[in-house]
Design an enzyme around this catalytic site. Structure first.
Site, short mmCIF file in Angstrom:
data_model
loop_
_atom_site.label_atom_id
_atom_site.label_comp_id
_atom_site.label_asym_id
_atom_site.label_seq_id
_atom_site.Cartn_x
_atom_site.Cartn_y
_atom_site.Cartn_z
NE ARG A 122 -5.68 11.96 2.20
CZ ARG A 122 -4.70 11.11 2.48
NH1 ARG A 122 -4.19 10.36 1.53
NH2 ARG A 122 -4.23 11.00 3.70
CE LYS A 187 -7.84 18.02 6.18
NZ LYS A 187 -7.78 16.58 5.88
NE ARG A 337 -4.92 10.42 12.96
CZ ARG A 337 -5.23 10.68 11.68
NH1 ARG A 337 -4.39 11.36 10.95
NH2 ARG A 337 -6.35 10.26 11.15
P1 ATP Z 1 -5.33 11.10 7.03
O1 ATP Z 1 -5.75 10.96 5.62
O2 ATP Z 1 -3.87 11.24 7.18
O3 ATP Z 1 -5.93 10.08 7.93
P2 ATP Z 1 -7.20 13.10 7.95
O4 ATP Z 1 -7.64 12.50 9.25
O5 ATP Z 1 -7.04 14.56 7.89
O6 ATP Z 1 -5.82 12.52 7.48
P3 ATP Z 1 -8.63 13.01 5.51
O7 ATP Z 1 -9.36 11.87 4.94
O8 ATP Z 1 -7.44 13.53 4.78
O9 ATP Z 1 -8.26 12.57 6.96
O10 ATP Z 1 -9.61 14.24 5.69
C1 ATP Z 1 -10.84 14.12 6.25
C2 ATP Z 1 -10.75 14.70 7.63
O11 ATP Z 1 -11.02 16.08 7.55
C3 ATP Z 1 -11.74 14.11 8.59
O12 ATP Z 1 -11.12 13.89 9.83
C4 ATP Z 1 -12.79 15.20 8.71
O13 ATP Z 1 -13.41 15.21 9.98
C5 ATP Z 1 -11.99 16.45 8.50
N1 ATP Z 1 -12.77 17.57 7.95
C6 ATP Z 1 -13.94 17.56 7.28
N2 ATP Z 1 -14.31 18.79 6.90
C7 ATP Z 1 -13.35 19.62 7.35
C8 ATP Z 1 -13.16 21.02 7.26
N3 ATP Z 1 -14.01 21.83 6.65
N4 ATP Z 1 -12.04 21.53 7.85
C9 ATP Z 1 -11.14 20.72 8.47
N5 ATP Z 1 -11.26 19.42 8.57
C10 ATP Z 1 -12.36 18.86 8.02
C1 BTN Z 2 -9.21 15.84 2.56
O1 BTN Z 2 -8.50 16.48 3.33
O2 BTN Z 2 -9.64 14.73 2.86
C2 BTN Z 2 -9.53 16.43 1.22
C3 BTN Z 2 -10.66 17.40 1.26
C4 BTN Z 2 -10.98 17.97 -0.11
C5 BTN Z 2 -12.21 18.83 -0.11
C6 BTN Z 2 -12.43 19.49 -1.45
S1 BTN Z 2 -13.65 20.78 -1.37
C7 BTN Z 2 -13.67 20.90 -3.11
C8 BTN Z 2 -13.58 19.48 -3.65
N1 BTN Z 2 -14.89 18.87 -3.74
C9 BTN Z 2 -15.03 17.83 -2.91
O3 BTN Z 2 -16.06 17.16 -2.78
N2 BTN Z 2 -13.90 17.64 -2.22
C10 BTN Z 2 -12.87 18.60 -2.60
#
Ligand code: ATP
Ligand code: BTN
Length: 339
Positions: A122, A187, A337
């Site tokens: 995201r 996560k 958070r």
């Molecule tokens: P929010 O959107 O509530 O701030 P978030 O910190 O989880 O939540 P997102 O934008 O939803 O942020 O997701 C991206 C996050 O996921 C980043 O913190 C990134 O470091 C983490 N991330 C990236 N790849 C992975 C993975 N394979 N497994 C778990 N987490 C990952």
């Molecule tokens: C998040 O938690 O921020 C969302 C992560 C979504 C990852 C998936 S992997 C398959 C698809 N292709 C992408 O580039 N992103 C989503």
């Protein structure tokens, strides 16, 4: 587009187990040992751990079970699924791939990959996507109800995926609003719903999910605590879960099936029934949380979601905390958070 066929063929050989010498691999693919060594380096850049022993050759540090078109196809037919599934092992982003061709797709069309060089989360964050150890899955959906229904849809998708895992015997996975999958406060998977314009009243959506299955603990670049499905299974009391969990093809088909059924259900009934289903799985229900909305922060107790898909937070209105009120928050720019 770059041709990855030799690297993928080498990986297929290595996935059979044991050592494979540079000479043997070279002969098989009609290339020199030096060229094999170069390909191995390239494969390592995809996040695959390969080591070399003098006199023996190359071996995978961890077993690898590849996604396989024939197995996917066979399992698809066995489950009565008619959705087109495209397997593109090396890709920039499965979401982007579908977004680029929404006008040629039917609802339910899927793209699967083994590795994403530009996997995204995201708000443009990176989704770390090493080869072969996780699941990267995107599904196209034409939502007749239009953009306004997309928020609810993304919550419903999270519920569907956790429930699919439960049906397979994997318990203990929770949801973090709006749609992340968590295991023991780490996560496990993320969901990214993206939109490509509107055709008439309908919205063209791409629903992407990345789920960690057996990601190496040495994986770099993730800024928050994370978990793999293998951790959930190790913690599960159900032995039956072990077999399927290592079958990535079957897991992919199960998720595709569940997603499709749930999206059809959502088109018919909207959020009806989903609030309770979501709240049962809420990782933070009753726990102190903090919502971050740009410069503003709200601290309170998480009270689940409402029919609009908004997160409910109980905040104290007086210093003495004798009175409280429940407020609803919705929108794409909110981060949750633990407080
Ligand atoms: P929010 O959107 O509530 O701030 P978030 O910190 O989880 O939540 P997102 O934008 O939803 O942020 O997701 C991206 C996050 O996921 C980043 O913190 C990134 O470091 C983490 N991330 C990236 N790849 C992975 C993975 N394979 N497994 C778990 N987490 C990952
Ligand atoms: C998040 O938690 O921020 C969302 C992560 C979504 C990852 C998936 S992997 C398959 C698809 N292709 C992408 O580039 N992103 C989503």
């Amino acid at each position: 587009m770059k041709d990855h066929s030799v690297k993928l063929a080498i990986l297929k050989n290595l996935s059979l187990g044991g050592f494979h010498s540079g000479e043997e691999l070279g002969e098989q693919f009609g290339i020199s040992r030096a060229a094999v060594s170069k390909h191995i380096q390239g494969i390592q850049l995809w996040g695959v751990d390969i080591f070399r022993v003098q006199g023996k050759g190359y071996q995978l540090a961890q077993p690898l079970q590849l996604l396989d078109e024939a197995i996917l196809d066979q399992q698809k037919r066995a489950s009565g699924l008619s959705t087109p599934i495209e397997l593109i092992p090396i890709i920039e982003s499965t979401n982007q791939h579908l977004l680029d061709k929404v006008h040629q797709l039917e609802s339910g069309a899927v793209c699967l990959a083994e590795y994403q060089s530009k996997g995204r989360g995201r708000r443009g964050r990176e989704w770390v996507s090493p080869f072969g150890s996780n699941l990267y899955l995107s599904m196209f959906w034409r939502l007749d109800a239009g953009m306004a229904a997309a928020m609810g849809l993304s919550l419903v998708v999270g519920v569907a995926i956790v429930e699919a895992l439960e049906q397979l015997g994997v318990n203990g996975v929770k949801l973090k609003w709006p749609n992340d999958l968590y295991f023991q406060d780490r996560k496990l998977a993320g969901i990214l719903v993206e939109m490509s314009g509107q055709a008439g009243g309908a919205a063209n959506l791409v629903i992407g999910t990345g789920m960690n299955l057996q990601m190496s603990p040495a994986t770099q670049g993730i800024t928050q605590p994370w978990a793999s499905l293998s951790d959930v299974i190790a913690d599960s009391t159900l032995e039956s879960a072990t077999d399927f969990a290592l079958d990535r093809n079957e897991l992919a088909i199960t998720l595709i099936n569940t997603l499709k059924t749930t999206l059809e259900q959502y088109e018919l009934n909207g959020m009806a029934g989903f609030v309770e289903r979501w709240n049962r799985l809420d990782n933070y229900l009753g726990r102190p949380i903090k919502l971050i909305m740009g410069p503003r922060e709200v601290v309170g107790i998480a009270r689940g979601i409402n029919e609009q898909g908004a997160i409910l937070i109980e905040t104290s209105v007086e210093e003495q905390q004798t009175e409280s009120k429940i407020e609803a928050f919705i929108g794409g720019e909110i981060s949750l958070r633990s407080a």
